[in-house]
Design a protein around this motif. Structure first.
Motif, PDB file in Angstrom:
ATOM      1  N   LEU A 154     -10.844 -19.313 -27.003  1.00 34.28           N
ATOM      2  CA  LEU A 154      -9.641 -18.489 -26.961  1.00 34.28           C
ATOM      3  C   LEU A 154      -9.804 -17.419 -25.892  1.00 34.28           C
ATOM      4  O   LEU A 154     -10.405 -16.372 -26.121  1.00 34.28           O
ATOM      5  N   GLY A 155      -9.285 -17.717 -24.718  1.00 36.62           N
ATOM      6  CA  GLY A 155      -9.383 -16.766 -23.629  1.00 36.62           C
ATOM      7  C   GLY A 155      -8.925 -17.385 -22.323  1.00 36.62           C
ATOM      8  O   GLY A 155      -8.551 -18.567 -22.273  1.00 36.62           O
ATOM      9  N   PHE A 156      -8.946 -16.582 -21.277  1.00 37.85           N
ATOM     10  CA  PHE A 156      -8.444 -17.016 -19.977  1.00 37.85           C
ATOM     11  C   PHE A 156      -9.318 -16.498 -18.857  1.00 37.85           C
ATOM     12  O   PHE A 156      -9.909 -15.413 -18.957  1.00 37.85           O
ATOM     13  N   LEU A 157      -9.383 -17.263 -17.779  1.00 39.44           N
ATOM     14  CA  LEU A 157      -9.881 -16.790 -16.495  1.00 39.44           C
ATOM     15  C   LEU A 157      -8.652 -16.661 -15.619  1.00 39.44           C
ATOM     16  O   LEU A 157      -7.964 -17.649 -15.356  1.00 39.44           O
ATOM     17  N   ARG A 158      -8.346 -15.436 -15.194  1.00 41.40           N
ATOM     18  CA  ARG A 158      -7.125 -15.206 -14.428  1.00 41.40           C
ATOM     19  C   ARG A 158      -7.456 -14.826 -12.990  1.00 41.40           C
ATOM     20  O   ARG A 158      -8.442 -14.128 -12.728  1.00 41.40           O
ATOM     21  N   VAL A 159      -6.613 -15.294 -12.083  1.00 42.62           N
ATOM     22  CA  VAL A 159      -6.771 -14.994 -10.666  1.00 42.62           C
ATOM     23  C   VAL A 159      -5.633 -14.069 -10.246  1.00 42.62           C
ATOM     24  O   VAL A 159      -4.460 -14.357 -10.502  1.00 42.62           O
ATOM     25  N   TRP A 160      -5.989 -12.969  -9.601  1.00 37.17           N
ATOM     26  CA  TRP A 160      -5.032 -11.974  -9.137  1.00 37.17           C
ATOM     27  C   TRP A 160      -5.178 -11.846  -7.624  1.00 37.17           C
ATOM     28  O   TRP A 160      -6.299 -11.823  -7.106  1.00 37.17           O
ATOM     29  N   THR A 161      -4.088 -11.774  -6.902  1.00 34.93           N
ATOM     30  CA  THR A 161      -4.133 -11.680  -5.444  1.00 34.93           C
ATOM     31  C   THR A 161      -3.322 -10.490  -4.964  1.00 34.93           C
ATOM     32  O   THR A 161      -2.407 -10.013  -5.648  1.00 34.93           O
ATOM     33  N   GLY A 162      -3.669 -10.009  -3.760  1.00 36.78           N
ATOM     34  CA  GLY A 162      -2.959  -8.865  -3.185  1.00 36.78           C
ATOM     35  C   GLY A 162      -2.647  -9.079  -1.722  1.00 36.78           C
ATOM     36  O   GLY A 162      -3.035 -10.091  -1.120  1.00 36.78           O
ATOM     37  N   GLU A 163      -1.951  -8.123  -1.146  1.00 43.01           N
ATOM     38  CA  GLU A 163      -1.590  -8.188   0.258  1.00 43.01           C
ATOM     39  C   GLU A 163      -2.781  -7.804   1.133  1.00 43.01           C
ATOM     40  O   GLU A 163      -3.615  -6.992   0.744  1.00 43.01           O
ATOM     41  N   PRO A 164      -2.893  -8.400   2.329  1.00 42.58           N
ATOM     42  CA  PRO A 164      -3.980  -8.016   3.246  1.00 42.58           C
ATOM     43  C   PRO A 164      -3.945  -6.512   3.527  1.00 42.58           C
ATOM     44  O   PRO A 164      -2.883  -5.905   3.630  1.00 42.58           O
ATOM     45  N   GLY A 165      -5.129  -5.921   3.635  1.00 41.95           N
ATOM     46  CA  GLY A 165      -5.224  -4.489   3.892  1.00 41.95           C
ATOM     47  C   GLY A 165      -6.641  -4.107   4.257  1.00 41.95           C
ATOM     48  O   GLY A 165      -7.494  -4.970   4.494  1.00 41.95           O
ATOM     49  N   ASP A 166      -6.899  -2.803   4.250  1.00 40.11           N
ATOM     50  CA  ASP A 166      -8.204  -2.295   4.672  1.00 40.11           C
ATOM     51  C   ASP A 166      -9.154  -2.038   3.510  1.00 40.11           C
ATOM     52  O   ASP A 166     -10.320  -1.705   3.730  1.00 40.11           O
ATOM     53  N   ALA A 218     -15.137  -9.049 -14.185  1.00 41.82           N
ATOM     54  CA  ALA A 218     -14.229  -9.333 -13.083  1.00 41.82           C
ATOM     55  C   ALA A 218     -15.015  -9.282 -11.792  1.00 41.82           C
ATOM     56  O   ALA A 218     -16.098  -8.683 -11.716  1.00 41.82           O
ATOM     57  N   LEU A 219     -14.488  -9.936 -10.769  1.00 43.17           N
ATOM     58  CA  LEU A 219     -15.086  -9.864  -9.441  1.00 43.17           C
ATOM     59  C   LEU A 219     -13.961  -9.804  -8.418  1.00 43.17           C
ATOM     60  O   LEU A 219     -12.824 -10.203  -8.687  1.00 43.17           O
ATOM     61  N   ALA A 220     -14.297  -9.303  -7.243  1.00 41.60           N
ATOM     62  CA  ALA A 220     -13.318  -9.208  -6.167  1.00 41.60           C
ATOM     63  C   ALA A 220     -13.959  -9.609  -4.852  1.00 41.60           C
ATOM     64  O   ALA A 220     -15.133  -9.304  -4.597  1.00 41.60           O
ATOM     65  N   VAL A 221     -13.191 -10.306  -4.021  1.00 40.64           N
ATOM     66  CA  VAL A 221     -13.597 -10.641  -2.663  1.00 40.64           C
ATOM     67  C   VAL A 221     -12.424 -10.369  -1.735  1.00 40.64           C
ATOM     68  O   VAL A 221     -11.268 -10.323  -2.167  1.00 40.64           O
ATOM     69  N   SER A 222     -12.739 -10.183  -0.463  1.00 42.53           N
ATOM     70  CA  SER A 222     -11.704 -10.013   0.556  1.00 42.53           C
ATOM     71  C   SER A 222     -11.574 -11.295   1.359  1.00 42.53           C
ATOM     72  O   SER A 222     -12.576 -11.919   1.697  1.00 42.53           O
ATOM     73  N   THR A 223     -10.346 -11.693   1.647  1.00 42.37           N
ATOM     74  CA  THR A 223     -10.098 -12.861   2.481  1.00 42.37           C
ATOM     75  C   THR A 223      -9.072 -12.485   3.550  1.00 42.37           C
ATOM     76  O   THR A 223      -8.441 -11.426   3.477  1.00 42.37           O
ATOM     77  N   ALA A 224      -8.894 -13.369   4.520  1.00 43.36           N
ATOM     78  CA  ALA A 224      -7.902 -13.115   5.569  1.00 43.36           C
ATOM     79  C   ALA A 224      -6.498 -13.042   5.001  1.00 43.36           C
ATOM     80  O   ALA A 224      -5.602 -12.451   5.606  1.00 43.36           O
ATOM     81  N   ARG A 225      -6.292 -13.625   3.819  1.00 44.67           N
ATOM     82  CA  ARG A 225      -4.981 -13.629   3.188  1.00 44.67           C
ATOM     83  C   ARG A 225      -4.842 -12.541   2.134  1.00 44.67           C
ATOM     84  O   ARG A 225      -3.865 -12.512   1.388  1.00 44.67           O
ATOM     85  N   GLY A 226      -5.815 -11.648   2.044  1.00 43.08           N
ATOM     86  CA  GLY A 226      -5.739 -10.550   1.104  1.00 43.08           C
ATOM     87  C   GLY A 226      -6.840 -10.604   0.063  1.00 43.08           C
ATOM     88  O   GLY A 226      -7.597 -11.587  -0.031  1.00 43.08           O
ATOM     89  N   PRO A 227      -6.963  -9.562  -0.759  1.00 44.69           N
ATOM     90  CA  PRO A 227      -7.998  -9.517  -1.786  1.00 44.69           C
ATOM     91  C   PRO A 227      -7.700 -10.483  -2.931  1.00 44.69           C
ATOM     92  O   PRO A 227      -6.540 -10.780  -3.227  1.00 44.69           O
ATOM     93  N   VAL A 228      -8.772 -10.956  -3.561  1.00 44.15           N
ATOM     94  CA  VAL A 228      -8.668 -11.842  -4.723  1.00 44.15           C
ATOM     95  C   VAL A 228      -9.557 -11.287  -5.829  1.00 44.15           C
ATOM     96  O   VAL A 228     -10.707 -10.917  -5.575  1.00 44.15           O
ATOM     97  N   VAL A 229      -9.016 -11.209  -7.044  1.00 44.15           N
ATOM     98  CA  VAL A 229      -9.774 -10.771  -8.214  1.00 44.15           C
ATOM     99  C   VAL A 229      -9.787 -11.895  -9.234  1.00 44.15           C
ATOM    100  O   VAL A 229      -8.741 -12.474  -9.545  1.00 44.15           O
ATOM    101  N   LEU A 230     -10.963 -12.235  -9.735  1.00 43.33           N
ATOM    102  CA  LEU A 230     -11.100 -13.159 -10.866  1.00 43.33           C
ATOM    103  C   LEU A 230     -11.495 -12.333 -12.077  1.00 43.33           C
ATOM    104  O   LEU A 230     -12.441 -11.527 -12.005  1.00 43.33           O
ATOM    105  N   HIS A 231     -10.807 -12.515 -13.189  1.00 47.41           N
ATOM    106  CA  HIS A 231     -11.044 -11.702 -14.382  1.00 47.41           C
ATOM    107  C   HIS A 231     -11.203 -12.599 -15.603  1.00 47.41           C
ATOM    108  O   HIS A 231     -10.408 -13.519 -15.818  1.00 47.41           O
ATOM    109  N   LEU A 232     -12.228 -12.333 -16.394  1.00 48.76           N
ATOM    110  CA  LEU A 232     -12.474 -13.094 -17.620  1.00 48.76           C
ATOM    111  C   LEU A 232     -12.333 -12.187 -18.827  1.00 48.76           C
ATOM    112  O   LEU A 232     -12.978 -11.144 -18.919  1.00 48.76           O
ATOM    113  N   GLY A 233     -11.472 -12.589 -19.767  1.00 50.39           N
ATOM    114  CA  GLY A 233     -11.328 -11.875 -21.026  1.00 50.39           C
ATOM    115  C   GLY A 233     -11.188 -12.873 -22.158  1.00 50.39           C
ATOM    116  O   GLY A 233     -10.655 -13.965 -21.962  1.00 50.39           O
TER     117      GLY A 233
END
Length: 257
Positions: A154-166, A218-233
């Protein structure tokens, strides 16, 4: 009416704990349509909404692996589909391997576009603030939800994305955790996965509704298409512990798409 809303929807984090983002959106939509009623509406089943639309990725080049060779002990987990690439269940700025029987579906785009999910099938517009509270956390928005229920958890691994930035991954991740609220004991550390470098955090989240504290990662990485966060709850600490190998698998196999 206020009591009806509280019993039906709960707080944003409690809704995310109880079921999938699509299911929680449906609950919020139902509550938004209620007016002057004297009894609580029945809550739709978030699990049904999330599982029914989920399917393994067609990008299954690594699915034939019986297990993830880089894991051992509690980190070993059977490997399923790879998502993130073109034609997979969720097209993302990154790719990673799912644990066997975990299923993924995209979230965010259909709701923001004002489709059937965003109107509850009635044609009535949804309050943008309500939608934003469900689909955004800090600097990132929900992009993909990986459901553990088909694998018995009972739970999810969710992926969150954002706009490219600094902003670097640590800055993004700190803002993500801060936006969740009721968190404590956050411990950050850098990690490397192939050519990608990022930051991971372990912390505790206290649910005011359930009156309990549980671990999350959770973890975060930066990509050319913006930041990505993976979150486990998970539903509770036991479920979180059981799903941790799936999070570790995703981290080990994380690559830029």
């Amino acid at each position: 009416m206020g009591d009806v809303m509280r019993r039906t929807t709960g707080g944003p984090r409690e809704r995310r704990d109880a079921g999938g983002l699509r299911g929680m959106l449906q609950v919020a939509l139902l509550a938004a349509l209620l007016s002057g009623c004297g009894q609580a509406a029945e809550e739709p089943a978030g699990a049904k909404a999330s599982v029914a639309a989920s399917s393994p990725s067609s990008d299954a080049a690594s699915s034939s692996d019986a297990s993830d060779a880089s894991g051992s002990g509690r980190d070993a987990v059977a490997r399923g589909a790879t998502i993130g690439g073109p034609g997979s269940a969720c097209e993302l700025p990154v790719t990673f391997a799912l644990a066997e029987r975990w299923t993924a579906e995209p979230v965010g785009a259909g709701e923001k576009a004002g489709g059937a999910d965003a109107t509850g099938g009635t044609g009535d517009a949804v309050d943008p603030e309500l939608l934003d509270a469900i689909l955004r956390q800090g600097p990132v928005g929900a992009a993909c939800e990986v459901d553990a229920k088909p694998a018995g958890h009972l739970g999810f691994l969710r992926v969150w994305t954002g706009e490219p930035g600094d902003d670097d991954p640590r800055t993004v991740l700190e803002a993500f955790v801060a936006a969740q609220e009721n968190t404590s004991n956050a411990r950050y550390r850098a990690f490397t996965s192939g050519p990608l470098t990022g930051v991971e955090v372990e912390y505790r989240y206290t649910s005011e509704l359930l009156e309990e504290t549980k671990p999350e990662r959770a973890l975060a990485v930066s990509t050319a298409r913006g930041p990505v966060v993976l979150h486990l709850g998970g539903l509770d600490e036991a479920e979180f512990t059981a799903m941790t190998p799936a999070f570790d698998l995703a981290k080990r196999t994380l690559r830029a798409a």
